[in-house]
Motif scaffolding. Sequence first.
Motif, PDB file in Angstrom:
ATOM      1  N   SER A  54       0.846  -1.196   0.000  1.00  0.00           N
ATOM      2  CA  SER A  54       0.000   0.000   0.000  1.00  0.00           C
ATOM      3  C   SER A  54       0.888   1.256   0.000  1.00  0.00           C
ATOM      4  CB  SER A  54      -0.930   0.002   1.202  1.00  0.00           C
ATOM      5  OG  SER A  54      -0.190  -0.191   2.390  1.00  0.00           O
ATOM      6  N   THR A  55       2.026   1.190   0.698  1.00  0.00           N
ATOM      7  CA  THR A  55       2.965   2.328   0.712  1.00  0.00           C
ATOM      8  C   THR A  55       3.522   2.552  -0.685  1.00  0.00           C
ATOM      9  OG1 THR A  55       3.582   1.714   2.962  1.00  0.00           O
ATOM     10  CG2 THR A  55       5.062   3.228   1.820  1.00  0.00           C
ATOM     11  N   LEU A  56       3.877   1.444  -1.334  1.00  0.00           N
ATOM     12  CA  LEU A  56       4.428   1.522  -2.691  1.00  0.00           C
ATOM     13  C   LEU A  56       3.386   2.113  -3.656  1.00  0.00           C
ATOM     14  CD1 LEU A  56       6.959   0.771  -4.312  1.00  0.00           C
ATOM     15  CD2 LEU A  56       6.016  -1.507  -4.633  1.00  0.00           C
ATOM     16  N   GLY A  57       2.154   1.598  -3.573  1.00  0.00           N
ATOM     17  CA  GLY A  57       1.076   2.082  -4.439  1.00  0.00           C
ATOM     18  C   GLY A  57       0.788   3.555  -4.204  1.00  0.00           C
ATOM     19  N   LEU A  58       0.741   3.941  -2.933  1.00  0.00           N
ATOM     20  CA  LEU A  58       0.471   5.336  -2.593  1.00  0.00           C
ATOM     21  C   LEU A  58       1.595   6.252  -3.081  1.00  0.00           C
ATOM     22  CD1 LEU A  58      -1.507   7.207  -1.096  1.00  0.00           C
ATOM     23  CD2 LEU A  58      -0.206   6.826   0.990  1.00  0.00           C
ATOM     24  N   SER A  59       2.823   5.738  -3.029  1.00  0.00           N
ATOM     25  CA  SER A  59       3.972   6.561  -3.474  1.00  0.00           C
ATOM     26  C   SER A  59       3.863   6.869  -4.968  1.00  0.00           C
ATOM     27  CB  SER A  59       5.298   5.860  -3.174  1.00  0.00           C
ATOM     28  OG  SER A  59       5.581   4.866  -4.129  1.00  0.00           O
ATOM     29  N   TYR A  60       3.396   5.875  -5.740  1.00  0.00           N
ATOM     30  CA  TYR A  60       3.229   6.110  -7.178  1.00  0.00           C
ATOM     31  C   TYR A  60       2.124   7.138  -7.421  1.00  0.00           C
ATOM     32  CZ  TYR A  60       6.220   2.130  -8.317  1.00  0.00           C
ATOM     33  OH  TYR A  60       7.288   1.285  -8.449  1.00  0.00           O
ATOM     34  N   PHE A  61       1.026   7.008  -6.686  1.00  0.00           N
ATOM     35  CA  PHE A  61      -0.105   7.922  -6.858  1.00  0.00           C
ATOM     36  C   PHE A  61       0.306   9.350  -6.502  1.00  0.00           C
ATOM     37  CE2 PHE A  61      -3.950  10.128  -5.710  1.00  0.00           C
ATOM     38  CZ  PHE A  61      -4.855   9.710  -6.680  1.00  0.00           C
ATOM     39  N   LEU A  62       0.941   9.485  -5.343  1.00  0.00           N
ATOM     40  CA  LEU A  62       1.331  10.828  -4.889  1.00  0.00           C
ATOM     41  C   LEU A  62       2.373  11.454  -5.821  1.00  0.00           C
ATOM     42  CD1 LEU A  62       1.569  10.392  -1.014  1.00  0.00           C
ATOM     43  CD2 LEU A  62      -0.193  11.584  -2.316  1.00  0.00           C
ATOM     44  N   ALA A  63       3.340  10.629  -6.262  1.00  0.00           N
ATOM     45  CA  ALA A  63       4.385  11.155  -7.153  1.00  0.00           C
ATOM     46  C   ALA A  63       3.780  11.596  -8.477  1.00  0.00           C
ATOM     47  CB  ALA A  63       5.449  10.092  -7.382  1.00  0.00           C
ATOM     48  N   ASN A  64       2.841  10.783  -8.983  1.00  0.00           N
ATOM     49  CA  ASN A  64       2.171  11.122 -10.233  1.00  0.00           C
ATOM     50  C   ASN A  64       1.405  12.436 -10.081  1.00  0.00           C
ATOM     51  OD1 ASN A  64       1.281  10.798 -12.806  1.00  0.00           O
ATOM     52  ND2 ASN A  64      -0.041   9.071 -12.422  1.00  0.00           N
ATOM     53  N   PHE A  65       0.730  12.579  -8.959  1.00  0.00           N
ATOM     54  CA  PHE A  65      -0.034  13.791  -8.678  1.00  0.00           C
ATOM     55  C   PHE A  65       0.914  14.996  -8.584  1.00  0.00           C
ATOM     56  CE2 PHE A  65      -1.751  16.690  -5.391  1.00  0.00           C
ATOM     57  CZ  PHE A  65      -2.885  17.130  -6.057  1.00  0.00           C
ATOM     58  N   LEU A  66       2.018  14.819  -7.849  1.00  0.00           N
ATOM     59  CA  LEU A  66       2.957  15.938  -7.652  1.00  0.00           C
ATOM     60  C   LEU A  66       3.639  16.361  -8.944  1.00  0.00           C
ATOM     61  CD1 LEU A  66       4.677  15.082  -4.250  1.00  0.00           C
ATOM     62  CD2 LEU A  66       3.164  16.995  -4.747  1.00  0.00           C
ATOM     63  N   THR A  67       4.083  15.379  -9.749  1.00  0.00           N
ATOM     64  CA  THR A  67       4.758  15.739 -11.006  1.00  0.00           C
ATOM     65  C   THR A  67       3.798  16.474 -11.937  1.00  0.00           C
ATOM     66  OG1 THR A  67       4.341  13.497 -11.769  1.00  0.00           O
ATOM     67  CG2 THR A  67       6.571  13.975 -11.106  1.00  0.00           C
ATOM     68  N   THR A  68       2.566  15.958 -12.005  1.00  0.00           N
ATOM     69  CA  THR A  68       1.568  16.598 -12.877  1.00  0.00           C
ATOM     70  C   THR A  68       1.273  18.010 -12.384  1.00  0.00           C
ATOM     71  OG1 THR A  68       0.623  14.410 -13.163  1.00  0.00           O
ATOM     72  CG2 THR A  68      -0.669  16.236 -13.984  1.00  0.00           C
ATOM     73  N   LEU A  69       1.136  18.121 -11.074  1.00  0.00           N
ATOM     74  CA  LEU A  69       0.840  19.434 -10.487  1.00  0.00           C
ATOM     75  C   LEU A  69       2.003  20.410 -10.726  1.00  0.00           C
ATOM     76  CD1 LEU A  69      -1.559  20.550  -8.877  1.00  0.00           C
ATOM     77  CD2 LEU A  69      -0.272  20.142  -6.793  1.00  0.00           C
ATOM     78  N   LEU A  70       3.204  19.881 -10.626  1.00  0.00           N
ATOM     79  CA  LEU A  70       4.400  20.712 -10.827  1.00  0.00           C
ATOM     80  C   LEU A  70       4.476  21.224 -12.272  1.00  0.00           C
ATOM     81  CD1 LEU A  70       6.327  21.130  -8.452  1.00  0.00           C
ATOM     82  CD2 LEU A  70       7.938  19.587  -9.550  1.00  0.00           C
ATOM     83  N   VAL A  71       4.221  20.310 -13.218  1.00  0.00           N
ATOM     84  CA  VAL A  71       4.269  20.692 -14.636  1.00  0.00           C
ATOM     85  C   VAL A  71       3.136  21.681 -14.936  1.00  0.00           C
ATOM     86  CG1 VAL A  71       3.995  19.850 -17.006  1.00  0.00           C
ATOM     87  CG2 VAL A  71       5.372  18.556 -15.381  1.00  0.00           C
TER      88      VAL A  71
END
Lengths: 311, 304
Positions: free
Chosen positions: A113-130
Amino acid sequence: MGEYRKLRVLVHRNVKVYFKDKMLFFVSMITPLILVVLFLTFLGSIYRDAVTSFIPDGVNVSNRLINGFTGGWLFSSILATSCVTVAFCSNVMVNDKLNRAVHDFRITPTKRSTLGLSYFLANFLTTLLVCGTAFAVSLIYLAIVGWYLSFADIAMILLVILLNTLFGTCLASIAGLFINSQGALSAVCTLVSSMYGFISGAYMPIAQFAAPMRAVIGFLPGTYSTVLLRYYFMRGTTEALGEYLPDGAVDSLRRSFDGSIEMFGGEVPIWAMFLIIMLAVVVLLGIYLLLSYLQGRRLRPAKAPRVAKSV
Amino acid sequence: MIEIKHLKKYFKDVKAVDDISFTVTAGQLFAFLGLNGAGKSTTINIICHALLPDSGEVYVDGLSIDHDMPAIYPKLGVVFQNSVLDPKLSVYNNLFTRAALYGLTKAQFKTNLQFLAEKLDFANLLQRPLDKLSGGQKRRIDIARALIHQPQLLILDEPTTGLDPQTRILVWDLVSELRRTRQMTVLLTTHYMEEAAEADHVVIIDNGRIVASDTPNNLKNQYANDFIKLYDYDAGLLKEITKAKLTHTVDKGVVTITFDDMTQVKQFLVTHANQIRDFEAIKGRMDNVFLNVTGKQLQGGSNG
């Protein structure tokens, strides 16, 4: 505390992997780049002509106002599509599955669940950053060509970007669960990059689509984030143009450029658009969590060793 | 350290692992020898929980992989066949991320990194992105990644394939040191004979089944032929060898005679002592064991 540190390290790693991979970054920037090129080559002048067609003969409207209007339209298009396309192309989870890095993480004492959440959060952050960077560029651009945004508009645009990024991340995360080959990844990225611009009305206003197509698009939640972005990006310029336009022409102008949308014979209110996006995010998040859980259960071993079938 | 009982894994009609059982004791260097597709990697994937078995039991340090994986993971270090590290990130970032996932503090990570960087000679590569390293350098980092959390069990899935001899020595020196100082157990899959010959125990796997299992020496005694190479000998000796119907080959004047065991070798040398001036007696090799056990030729390395 241990899992929190692992989550933090993984999110940091996932974001870094995306930004260090120039190819991945470039692919996810294709749609915004196409839009800028289209705008610079012909869309800009087409929409400029369309706006001026609303202005009665003999009325003189400043270039800054027209440019502010078309500039707002361009950046609302870029942001409406980028929030989704960048999320799809920056999904590190898919790349990790393909190059087997995920196996390396799974042999560590880290919860799935930590691994899955890390992908979700990273995807959200990168998209938000761009998208955040694109929004900053849009503010600079509009400040140069024609500034008509209020503080409230900026705040609301940020809120829509946030919601739309969350929406895009949910969609990309669900799709990512089913992508298991490089071919499928390329196909999905290409399809989303090219298709989403059309169905969200980024390349061409939804108002110009045929009625049946408009009805179908009206059922897609992403449409409402496009309309909301258009509404707030063009609110200041539309109001300023209202001073020069005859009665009713402002509403007509707003409708022509997707500053509002009609469903079931009536105009959809702003609060309803927000509600639709938020509901879509909640539903998609639920689907993603459910699918992740089911996939995890499928991979989990039986509690007791199964008896082998005789062959 | 590892106990496997009646493990089975089929992929439709392919019996990747077909009812195998073996035990690896703590501190042992245990080699899994087999051709590609024999079932070595499938077994390792099951131990690592990347694949689920159809049936059978696997225990690591007394813990079942069905119930106790969270407690097993910290004991495991795995070097996969191909690198699974992030090619665009630096060596330091790659190792730091993995170390954090084992709960290592920054100080622990620094100490372990320093030790491994010195032993595997990559201190000067820490800030380099992985995709800018040579194959041998990358492999050293893969091995450092597997050892960064000081595992009790190191699984090496064909770790030295394609490595230059110098790097291979570096890797094996470190593994030997860790076995000596920390009693680390090593499970190795390989098709390099010289690596298998150095193991405490060798299991030969073919078509998913264990076809031989013993120490390298016992396997050689049991399955390998012994040889004599004759370099300088009387001209009449070759006729006698042919007449005695001894299995032999002649290559550029060098006669190689095959015997069942060293007793026969000794007897031949005593009988023909006056006719032989230069010779070499060679104990059976692991590739010979493999050939006799499986009927297949294993590629890569012929020593040992």
